[in-house]
Design a protein around this motif. Structure first.
Motif, PDB file in Angstrom:
ATOM      1  N   PRO A  67       0.634  -1.010  -0.027  1.00  0.00           N
ATOM      2  CA  PRO A  67      -0.299   0.107   0.115  1.00  0.00           C
ATOM      3  C   PRO A  67       0.854   1.151  -0.050  1.00  0.00           C
ATOM      4  O   PRO A  67       1.911   1.319   0.451  1.00  0.00           O
ATOM      5  CB  PRO A  67      -0.795  -0.033   1.297  1.00  0.00           C
ATOM      6  CG  PRO A  67       0.024  -1.048   2.231  1.00  0.00           C
ATOM      7  CD  PRO A  67       0.798  -1.976   1.220  1.00  0.00           C
ATOM      8  N   LEU A  68       0.438   2.177  -0.628  1.00  0.00           N
ATOM      9  CA  LEU A  68       0.857   3.684  -0.540  1.00  0.00           C
ATOM     10  C   LEU A  68      -0.085   4.634  -0.341  1.00  0.00           C
ATOM     11  O   LEU A  68      -1.320   4.548  -0.469  1.00  0.00           O
ATOM     12  CB  LEU A  68       1.392   3.901  -2.047  1.00  0.00           C
ATOM     13  CG  LEU A  68       2.600   2.939  -2.423  1.00  0.00           C
ATOM     14  CD1 LEU A  68       2.974   3.301  -4.048  1.00  0.00           C
ATOM     15  CD2 LEU A  68       3.921   3.166  -1.704  1.00  0.00           C
ATOM     16  N   ARG A  69       0.234   5.858   0.071  1.00  0.00           N
ATOM     17  CA  ARG A  69      -0.500   6.922   0.424  1.00  0.00           C
ATOM     18  C   ARG A  69      -0.570   7.830  -0.755  1.00  0.00           C
ATOM     19  O   ARG A  69       0.628   8.094  -1.386  1.00  0.00           O
ATOM     20  CB  ARG A  69      -0.171   7.597   1.748  1.00  0.00           C
ATOM     21  CG  ARG A  69      -0.289   7.007   2.913  1.00  0.00           C
ATOM     22  CD  ARG A  69      -0.038   7.735   4.190  1.00  0.00           C
ATOM     23  NE  ARG A  69      -0.221   6.939   5.332  1.00  0.00           N
ATOM     24  CZ  ARG A  69      -1.507   6.905   6.091  1.00  0.00           C
ATOM     25  NH1 ARG A  69      -2.713   7.298   5.374  1.00  0.00           N
ATOM     26  NH2 ARG A  69      -1.332   6.104   7.184  1.00  0.00           N
ATOM     27  N   SER A  70      -1.585   8.663  -1.080  1.00  0.00           N
ATOM     28  CA  SER A  70      -1.979   9.481  -2.038  1.00  0.00           C
ATOM     29  C   SER A  70      -1.590  10.917  -1.596  1.00  0.00           C
ATOM     30  O   SER A  70      -0.867  10.844  -0.252  1.00  0.00           O
ATOM     31  CB  SER A  70      -3.353   9.721  -2.644  1.00  0.00           C
ATOM     32  OG  SER A  70      -4.049  10.087  -1.554  1.00  0.00           O
ATOM     33  N   ASP A  71      -1.312  11.866  -2.510  1.00  0.00           N
ATOM     34  CA  ASP A  71      -0.892  13.283  -1.945  1.00  0.00           C
ATOM     35  C   ASP A  71      -1.914  13.894  -1.152  1.00  0.00           C
ATOM     36  O   ASP A  71      -1.688  14.684  -0.137  1.00  0.00           O
ATOM     37  CB  ASP A  71      -1.009  14.085  -3.203  1.00  0.00           C
ATOM     38  CG  ASP A  71       0.017  13.659  -4.224  1.00  0.00           C
ATOM     39  OD1 ASP A  71       1.034  13.172  -3.917  1.00  0.00           O
ATOM     40  OD2 ASP A  71       0.072  14.237  -5.344  1.00  0.00           O
ATOM     41  N   LEU A  72      -3.198  13.120  -1.070  1.00  0.00           N
ATOM     42  CA  LEU A  72      -4.095  13.520   0.067  1.00  0.00           C
ATOM     43  C   LEU A  72      -3.919  12.822   1.462  1.00  0.00           C
ATOM     44  O   LEU A  72      -4.875  13.324   2.386  1.00  0.00           O
ATOM     45  CB  LEU A  72      -5.650  13.390  -0.486  1.00  0.00           C
ATOM     46  CG  LEU A  72      -5.848  14.100  -1.636  1.00  0.00           C
ATOM     47  CD1 LEU A  72      -7.244  13.800  -2.072  1.00  0.00           C
ATOM     48  CD2 LEU A  72      -5.781  15.727  -1.545  1.00  0.00           C
ATOM     49  N   GLY A  73      -3.146  12.068   1.553  1.00  0.00           N
ATOM     50  CA  GLY A  73      -2.827  11.181   2.582  1.00  0.00           C
ATOM     51  C   GLY A  73      -3.693   9.914   2.934  1.00  0.00           C
ATOM     52  O   GLY A  73      -3.405   9.214   3.929  1.00  0.00           O
ATOM     53  N   ASP A  74      -4.444   9.567   1.972  1.00  0.00           N
ATOM     54  CA  ASP A  74      -5.400   8.383   2.349  1.00  0.00           C
ATOM     55  C   ASP A  74      -4.667   7.122   1.394  1.00  0.00           C
ATOM     56  O   ASP A  74      -3.924   7.422   0.574  1.00  0.00           O
ATOM     57  CB  ASP A  74      -6.498   8.469   1.784  1.00  0.00           C
ATOM     58  CG  ASP A  74      -6.622   8.955   0.299  1.00  0.00           C
ATOM     59  OD1 ASP A  74      -5.799   9.666  -0.257  1.00  0.00           O
ATOM     60  OD2 ASP A  74      -7.553   8.577  -0.535  1.00  0.00           O
ATOM     61  N   VAL A  75      -4.924   6.003   1.951  1.00  0.00           N
ATOM     62  CA  VAL A  75      -4.315   4.818   1.290  1.00  0.00           C
ATOM     63  C   VAL A  75      -4.966   4.533   0.301  1.00  0.00           C
ATOM     64  O   VAL A  75      -5.987   3.559   0.266  1.00  0.00           O
ATOM     65  CB  VAL A  75      -4.039   3.699   2.493  1.00  0.00           C
ATOM     66  CG1 VAL A  75      -3.189   2.563   1.747  1.00  0.00           C
ATOM     67  CG2 VAL A  75      -3.364   4.131   3.632  1.00  0.00           C
ATOM     68  N   SER A  76      -4.716   4.945  -1.051  1.00  0.00           N
ATOM     69  CA  SER A  76      -5.355   4.762  -2.187  1.00  0.00           C
ATOM     70  C   SER A  76      -4.555   4.126  -3.256  1.00  0.00           C
ATOM     71  O   SER A  76      -5.105   4.215  -4.479  1.00  0.00           O
ATOM     72  CB  SER A  76      -6.341   5.742  -2.489  1.00  0.00           C
ATOM     73  OG  SER A  76      -5.800   6.863  -2.745  1.00  0.00           O
ATOM     74  N   ARG A  77      -3.327   4.063  -3.153  1.00  0.00           N
ATOM     75  CA  ARG A  77      -2.201   3.473  -4.217  1.00  0.00           C
ATOM     76  C   ARG A  77      -1.515   2.422  -3.612  1.00  0.00           C
ATOM     77  O   ARG A  77      -1.663   2.117  -2.479  1.00  0.00           O
ATOM     78  CB  ARG A  77      -1.388   4.687  -4.530  1.00  0.00           C
ATOM     79  CG  ARG A  77      -1.887   6.065  -4.795  1.00  0.00           C
ATOM     80  CD  ARG A  77      -2.539   6.101  -6.025  1.00  0.00           C
ATOM     81  NE  ARG A  77      -2.930   7.354  -6.673  1.00  0.00           N
ATOM     82  CZ  ARG A  77      -4.143   7.947  -6.442  1.00  0.00           C
ATOM     83  NH1 ARG A  77      -5.020   7.398  -5.604  1.00  0.00           N
ATOM     84  NH2 ARG A  77      -4.409   9.203  -6.937  1.00  0.00           N
ATOM     85  N   ALA A  78      -0.958   1.796  -4.517  1.00  0.00           N
ATOM     86  CA  ALA A  78      -0.291   0.523  -4.140  1.00  0.00           C
ATOM     87  C   ALA A  78       1.066   0.126  -5.159  1.00  0.00           C
ATOM     88  O   ALA A  78       0.872   0.672  -6.191  1.00  0.00           O
ATOM     89  CB  ALA A  78      -1.081  -0.835  -4.299  1.00  0.00           C
ATOM     90  N   LEU A  79       2.072  -0.181  -4.647  1.00  0.00           N
ATOM     91  CA  LEU A  79       3.188  -0.484  -5.374  1.00  0.00           C
ATOM     92  C   LEU A  79       3.246  -2.210  -5.630  1.00  0.00           C
ATOM     93  O   LEU A  79       3.173  -2.810  -4.641  1.00  0.00           O
ATOM     94  CB  LEU A  79       4.345  -0.045  -4.778  1.00  0.00           C
ATOM     95  CG  LEU A  79       5.676  -0.534  -5.566  1.00  0.00           C
ATOM     96  CD1 LEU A  79       5.830  -0.183  -6.773  1.00  0.00           C
ATOM     97  CD2 LEU A  79       6.941  -0.130  -4.309  1.00  0.00           C
ATOM     98  N   GLY A  80       3.412  -2.701  -6.643  1.00  0.00           N
ATOM     99  CA  GLY A  80       3.138  -3.964  -7.010  1.00  0.00           C
ATOM    100  C   GLY A  80       4.119  -4.431  -7.753  1.00  0.00           C
ATOM    101  O   GLY A  80       4.922  -3.943  -8.827  1.00  0.00           O
TER     102      GLY A  80
END
Length: 269
Positions: free
Chosen positions: A149-162
């Motif tokens: 998991p990754l955080r977006s620029d807004l701070g929410d966990v909505s990205r991921a490195l795979g």
């Protein structure tokens, strides 16, 4: 490639073998999954989840073709924002903008959606063991996928490195995978490093073989010094008052000393 001399040559005898050095250059001995997970962990710096803006392609240069970035667009659905050439080959097309579940069979998509939800909500690291269905012209093929998991620029966990690891797609056709195993690892805060013996306080008892260092005495505070000055001033005032009171008191009377008299001595001789 290093080439030895021909057989029968008098020079460099015994060096007629060919040694490939490519396997030492491309870093293939290190698993791409473990390499990506080590890079992701290094970016955390004590935080629970690193930010998407921290991902630098130069840190994943050896495995860029197997790396991708996901974006959460709905519950249980994430699409490819970026994808390496390896994923395009396995899908037989450009996968950017496609959902991750397009890589899986209809029976496996529910498992993948549940794993995605857990990864974003917990958050957690997801590792999937995959396998293609065997056909008449193509045997079964195994693969592995790691999602972090990754955080977006807004701070929410909505990205991921795979990272996707597979043997390759020799048929250049679309591949669909089943999930044979799912591993979920919750993301926990990194532990602070323990204090080394060299950085311990000198007042602590040394349990090693070295001599115990002498303890430092407590340094007086500002309030202690102020109290000492007030006490010294009070004592000096008391001594001054005592000396003034003793000045007015009469001193002890001394016995009057007899004054000397003249004695007249008459001689009749």
């Amino acid at each position: 490639m290093f080439f030895g001399s021909r057989k029968g040559s008098e020079h460099n005898s015994g060096q007629d073998k060919v040694i490939s050095m490519d396997r030492f250059r491309d870093g293939s001995s290190l698993s791409p999954i473990r390499q990506a997970e080590a890079y992701w962990t290094a970016l955390r710096q004590g935080e629970d989840v690193p930010k998407r803006s921290q991902i630098d392609p130069r840190g994943l240069e050896n495995i860029l073709s197997q790396t991708f970035i996901l974006e959460r667009i709905a519950p249980g659905i994430a699409r490819f924002r970026l994808a390496g050439q390896k994923l395009n080959e396995m899908a037989g097309m450009e996968v950017r903008g496609m959902p991750l579940t397009a890589f899986f069979t209809p029976t496996a998509r529910k498992q993948v959606s549940a794993a995605l939800e857990h990864m974003f909500d917990a958050p957690a690291v997801v590792e999937l063991s995959l396998q293609t269905e065997a056909t008449r012209n193509r045997p079964s093929q195994e693969a592995r996928m790691l999602l972090m998991p990754l955080r977006s620029d807004l701070g929410d966990v909505s990205r991921a490195l795979g990272v996707f690891v597979s043997e390759g797609n020799s048929m250049k056709t679309s591949q669909r995978f089943n999930v044979t195993a799912t591993e979920l690892r919750p993301v926990t805060p990194l532990l602070k490093p323990k204090m080394s013996p060299a950085s311990k306080s000198p007042n602590e008892v040394n349990a090693g073989f070295a001599e115990t260092q002498a303890k430092f005495s407590d340094e007086p505070s500002v309030m202690d010094e102020a109290r000492a000055l007030v006490e010294a001033s009070r004592q000096s005032m008391d001594e001054a008052r005592k000396s003034l009171s003793e000045i007015g008191k009469p001193t002890e009377k001394t016995k009057p000393s007899r004054s000397s008299h003249l004695r007249l001595v008459v001689s009749r001789d």
